[in-house]
Motif scaffolding. Structure first.
Motif, mmCIF file in Angstrom:
data_model
loop_
_atom_site.group_PDB
_atom_site.id
_atom_site.type_symbol
_atom_site.label_atom_id
_atom_site.label_comp_id
_atom_site.label_asym_id
_atom_site.label_seq_id
_atom_site.Cartn_x
_atom_site.Cartn_y
_atom_site.Cartn_z
ATOM 1 N N LEU A 128 -7.357 20.428 -0.666
ATOM 2 C CA LEU A 128 -6.171 21.286 -0.569
ATOM 3 C C LEU A 128 -6.209 22.131 0.702
ATOM 4 N N MET A 129 -7.373 22.672 1.023
ATOM 5 C CA MET A 129 -7.495 23.472 2.243
ATOM 6 C C MET A 129 -7.224 22.638 3.492
ATOM 7 N N GLY A 130 -7.703 21.402 3.497
ATOM 8 C CA GLY A 130 -7.525 20.572 4.676
ATOM 9 C C GLY A 130 -6.139 19.980 4.816
ATOM 10 N N VAL A 188 -0.937 26.239 4.468
ATOM 11 C CA VAL A 188 -0.684 27.491 3.758
ATOM 12 C C VAL A 188 -1.842 27.818 2.823
ATOM 13 N N LEU A 189 -2.281 26.822 2.042
ATOM 14 C CA LEU A 189 -3.408 27.049 1.138
ATOM 15 C C LEU A 189 -4.695 27.313 1.910
ATOM 16 N N ARG A 190 -4.818 26.690 3.063
ATOM 17 C CA ARG A 190 -5.993 26.946 3.895
ATOM 18 C C ARG A 190 -6.055 28.417 4.289
ATOM 19 N N PRO A 222 -10.443 32.506 3.874
ATOM 20 C CA PRO A 222 -11.153 33.795 4.031
ATOM 21 C C PRO A 222 -12.113 34.095 2.892
ATOM 22 N N TRP A 223 -11.738 33.727 1.672
ATOM 23 C CA TRP A 223 -12.618 33.976 0.528
ATOM 24 C C TRP A 223 -13.837 33.053 0.560
ATOM 25 N N ILE A 224 -13.626 31.808 0.984
ATOM 26 C CA ILE A 224 -14.762 30.891 1.100
ATOM 27 C C ILE A 224 -15.756 31.420 2.127
ATOM 28 N N GLN A 225 -15.262 31.823 3.287
ATOM 29 C CA GLN A 225 -16.142 32.342 4.324
ATOM 30 C C GLN A 225 -16.802 33.653 3.895
ATOM 31 N N PHE A 226 -16.074 34.470 3.143
ATOM 32 C CA PHE A 226 -16.634 35.728 2.659
ATOM 33 C C PHE A 226 -17.832 35.483 1.749
ATOM 34 N N PHE A 227 -17.672 34.590 0.771
ATOM 35 C CA PHE A 227 -18.761 34.343 -0.169
ATOM 36 C C PHE A 227 -19.887 33.525 0.462
ATOM 37 N N ARG A 228 -19.599 32.772 1.532
ATOM 38 C CA ARG A 228 -20.659 32.034 2.209
ATOM 39 C C ARG A 228 -21.669 32.970 2.856
#
Length: 289
Positions: A119-121, A125-127, A132-138
């Motif tokens: 979905l992100m790729g 819009v969904l990306r 940001p949340w994926i990068q935050f938790f990473r």
């Protein structure tokens, strides 16, 4: 008439192949016939031989360090302790408990990561909403989530599986996302020219082209899941390889610690080889070295 038929209309038919040796040239065919062919069985057997040599060399170095005075148990001491733990059923219970936690956490993490990565790729819009949340938790180690997981989820199996799930998810979702955004635009444009709709392009172009990235992400996620296991089993566990190591540490029981470490390594290696076999089956169209 289809686009392919229109493009092929009016072209001369295919030239029949020439017989071997009938081409007029400098003997390229003869060079091909005389080129040495490497046996497939030889190609498959060489890595196994090298693996065996590497394992034997590693054990020899370990044994030499133990005999040289380092605080390490010798291989016979570890084997003896391993047989003792197998005989009284302790190792079997620990392996089942740890393997169950890793499999559940890894399976859930992968099952969520793959669609989220797609979905992100596929949808910008969904990306923008999810990335940001994926990068935050990473940037937050899964181990740092343990105190919060204990407070929110209690001390049963749920927080243990959750931190393993998080480690596998974060590793796999980024790889899947990169696989989708790195799909060759020429392939997508060619499919559109031939009249393919978005869902057809997604299923027949994007998914196959992203499969190698997904499987690499799964392998990285599997390693993260096993790496998180020991800390996850600190959460009031009563059995498991991580728990056994922590308990043995209190008594300076190095052979038991080594048995648990080797068990984790063997289980992780076997699971990684299964994923590697699946990768070769699903991506046989890729050129390999």
């Amino acid at each position: 008439m289809s686009v392919v038929d229109q493009q092929g209309a009016g072209r001369p038919g295919p030239v029949p192949d020439k017989e071997p040796g009938a081409s007029a040239g400098s003997g390229a065919v003869g060079d091909t016939k005389t080129a040495p062919q490497r046996s497939p069985s030889g190609r498959r057997g060489l890595p196994l031989v090298l693996n065996a040599v590497s394992v034997a060399l590693g054990i020899a170095i370990w044994w030499g360090l133990a005999d040289a005075g380092f605080k390490l148990p010798t291989p016979p001491e570890v084997v003896s302790q391993g047989w003792t733990l197998i005989g009284n059923g302790t190792l079997g219970e620990d392996v089942v408990a740890s393997l169950t936690r890793v499999l559940i956490g890894f399976a859930l993490g992968t099952a969520v990561a793959v669609p989220v990565g797609f979905l992100m790729g596929w949808y910008p819009v969904l990306r923008g909403l999810i990335e940001p949340w994926i990068q935050f938790f990473r940037t937050i180690p899964p181990l740092a989530i343990i105190p919060m997981a204990i407070v929110v989820m209690g001390i049963d199996e749920t927080p243990k599986i959750f931190v393993i799930f998080l480690a596998a998810f974060l590793a796999c979702v980024i790889s899947t996302f990169q696989g989708v955004v790195n799909v060759d635009r020429t392939l997508i444009n060619a499919a559109r020219v031939l009249g393919a709709k978005d869902m057809t392009i997604f299923a027949r172009v994007v998914v196959p082209a992203s499969t190698p990235f997904i499987l690499v992400g799964m392998r990285v996620g599997l390693g993260s899941a096993w790496a998180t296991l020991v800390a996850a089993e600190l959460i009031a566990a009563q059995k498991g390889l991580g728990y056994r190591m922590q308990n043995a540490q209190l008594y300076y029981d190095l052979p038991t610690i080594f048995v648990a470490l080797i068990s984790i390594g063997i289980l992780g290696l076997l699971m990684d080889r299964i994923l590697l076999l699946a990768e070769r089956k699903l991506t046989g169209w890729q050129e390999r070295r």
